[in-house]
Enzyme design. Structure first.
Site, PDB file in Angstrom:
ATOM      1  N   ARG A  87       0.853  -1.189   0.000  1.00 53.59           N
ATOM      2  CA  ARG A  87       0.000   0.000   0.000  1.00 53.59           C
ATOM      3  C   ARG A  87       0.885   1.233   0.000  1.00 53.59           C
ATOM      4  O   ARG A  87       1.905   1.275   0.692  1.00 53.59           O
ATOM      5  CB  ARG A  87      -0.910   0.035   1.231  1.00 53.59           C
ATOM      6  CG  ARG A  87      -2.136  -0.853   1.140  1.00 53.59           C
ATOM      7  CD  ARG A  87      -3.164  -0.320   0.127  1.00 53.59           C
ATOM      8  NE  ARG A  87      -4.341  -1.153   0.031  1.00 53.59           N
ATOM      9  CZ  ARG A  87      -4.500  -2.187  -0.804  1.00 53.59           C
ATOM     10  NH1 ARG A  87      -3.546  -2.505  -1.645  1.00 53.59           N
ATOM     11  NH2 ARG A  87      -5.619  -2.874  -0.817  1.00 53.59           N
TER      12      ARG A  87
ATOM     13  N   GLU B  65      -4.162   7.397  -5.215  1.00 52.69           N
ATOM     14  CA  GLU B  65      -4.275   6.840  -6.581  1.00 52.69           C
ATOM     15  C   GLU B  65      -5.553   7.334  -7.238  1.00 52.69           C
ATOM     16  O   GLU B  65      -6.552   7.526  -6.543  1.00 52.69           O
ATOM     17  CB  GLU B  65      -4.275   5.310  -6.502  1.00 52.69           C
ATOM     18  CG  GLU B  65      -2.965   4.769  -5.967  1.00 52.69           C
ATOM     19  CD  GLU B  65      -2.987   3.245  -5.749  1.00 52.69           C
ATOM     20  OE1 GLU B  65      -3.956   2.585  -6.190  1.00 52.69           O
ATOM     21  OE2 GLU B  65      -2.064   2.735  -5.129  1.00 52.69           O
TER      22      GLU B  65
ATOM     23  N   HIS C 266      -1.192   0.058 -10.002  1.00 59.76           N
ATOM     24  CA  HIS C 266      -1.817  -0.845  -9.016  1.00 59.76           C
ATOM     25  C   HIS C 266      -2.360  -2.109  -9.707  1.00 59.76           C
ATOM     26  O   HIS C 266      -3.580  -2.331  -9.753  1.00 59.76           O
ATOM     27  CB  HIS C 266      -2.932  -0.127  -8.238  1.00 59.76           C
ATOM     28  CG  HIS C 266      -3.236  -0.794  -6.929  1.00 59.76           C
ATOM     29  ND1 HIS C 266      -3.649  -0.121  -5.814  1.00 59.76           N
ATOM     30  CD2 HIS C 266      -3.190  -2.102  -6.556  1.00 59.76           C
ATOM     31  CE1 HIS C 266      -3.853  -0.967  -4.814  1.00 59.76           C
ATOM     32  NE2 HIS C 266      -3.581  -2.183  -5.243  1.00 59.76           N
TER      33      HIS C 266
HETATM   34  C1  DGY Z   1      -5.342  -5.961  -3.003  1.00 56.70           C
HETATM   35  O1  DGY Z   1      -6.066  -6.882  -3.390  1.00 56.70           O
HETATM   36  O2  DGY Z   1      -5.504  -5.396  -1.940  1.00 56.70           O
HETATM   37  C2  DGY Z   1      -4.166  -5.570  -3.840  1.00 56.70           C
HETATM   38  O3  DGY Z   1      -3.836  -4.260  -3.654  1.00 56.70           O
HETATM   39  C3  DGY Z   1      -4.354  -5.887  -5.271  1.00 56.70           C
HETATM   40  O4  DGY Z   1      -3.216  -5.581  -6.021  1.00 56.70           O
END
Ligand code: DGY
Length: 322
Positions: A239, A268, A287
């Site tokens: 994250r 984002e 992402h």
């Molecule tokens: C999630 O599923 O939380 C991830 O960030 C996907 O890439």
């Protein structure tokens, strides 16, 4: 009467078909993430909610949802959901780990190879018509992966899978985790436990695999970047908020570290005004850690199964807390 389910974004067609057989469904279209006012008005009388990362589901959101039995997120991360409030209100929370482990570890590895071998940088050079020297001894030289020390912060499912990939590339693997693995597990992964400080100062590449919590927010910041090797790289597929992005940009500009491969960001989507886009020693991805056809389909399947269980008062297959 059919139960009601609200989705903050569209899921796969096969998943929607499944949901429509059992429930009255409504899907948000428009601004993403869904604005709070709309979310609150929509979940007032639904039994189930399917949400995505960055849809903020906090205590105030849940307050209005009198019938809500389950929140099923199409993600492994659940930092967008106040899981304590959900538990207090006896709302089940389902998420999608395991199925995305390989895909996310692959992306972390891809960012690492890209950075060390300067693949995206080379691609930009060619597209911008700047390729001049052919096969120059010092031109576009990158670095080997073999014998480099990979420091994994957070040795959960994804961190362990990354370690397996790295072992096959003859890298040295060190890790830091809340809980240390058993000696047998460490041996089979070929991973050595180090303190956080040692991971920071000894690694050639650091890959981040910790969840975003109040404890991990900005855990990688100016102070930490100063302690990293000048030749080291940072990879983040976890994250964005785990890294202080302003401090990272400054460390990259001052060459305190050699580069970064980032799939996640503090806010984002990022735009081309973000300073990260101006730096050659940075590889950026939008992402896409879990974004393969196969993985995303499995995530949709689990999301629906979690919802089906929770809406009927049962524990989701992958459940947070309650
Ligand atoms: C999630 O599923 O939380 C991830 O960030 C996907 O890439």
């Amino acid at each position: 009467m059919k139960k009601k389910v609200f989705l903050t974004r569209r899921l796969h067609d096969f998943a929607l078909k499944e949901l429509k057989k059992k429930y009255l469904i409504e899907i948000h279209s428009g601004k993403i993430p869904i604005p709070q006012t709309k979310l609150r008005s929509k979940i007032k009388d639904v039994d189930g909610l399917i949400c995505f990362p960055y849809d903020k589901i906090n205590s105030e959101t849940m307050e209005v949802a009198e019938k809500l039995k389950v929140i099923s997120t199409y993600s492994v991360g659940f930092d967008h959901i106040d899981t304590e409030s959900a538990k207090k209100r006896k709302i089940r929370v389902g998420y999608t780990p395991e199925v995305l482990t390989d895909a996310t570890a692959d992306l972390a590895f891809a960012l690492m190879i890209d950075l060390l071998r300067r693949v995206s940088e080379g691609d930009r050079i060619i597209r911008e018509n700047k390729w001049r020297v052919i096969y120059g001894a010092y031109d576009y030289v990158g670095a080997d992966l073999q014998n480099k020390t990979l420091g994994i912060l957070g040795l959960g499912r994804i961190g362990k899978t990354l370690a397996k990939r790295a072992k096959a590339f003859d890298m040295k693997i060190v890790y830091h985790n809340r809980n240390r693995l058993s000696p047998a597990k460490e041996k089979s992964l070929g991973a050595k436990y180090l303190s956080f400080e040692k991971i920071i100062s000894q690694s050639d590449i650091i890959s981040v695999h910790v969840p975003h919590t109040s404890q991990t927010e900005n855990m990688l910041n100016a102070k930490i970047f100063k302690k990293m090797k000048k030749s080291s790289f940072l990879i983040n597929t976890a994250r964005g908020k785990v890294i202080d992005e302003k401090d990272l940009i400054s460390a990259l500009k001052k060459k305190e570290i050699a580069g970064a491969g980032l799939d996640v960001f503090a806010n984002e989507p990022i735009s081309k005004e973000n300073q990260l886009t101006k730096l050659q020693n940075v590889v950026l991805a939008p992402h896409i850690g879990s974004s393969t056809k196969e993985t995303r389909a499995k995530m949709a399947e689990i999301t629906v199964r979690n919802l089906n269980l929770g809406i009927n008062g049962k524990k989701p297959i992958y459940s947070v807390g309650y």
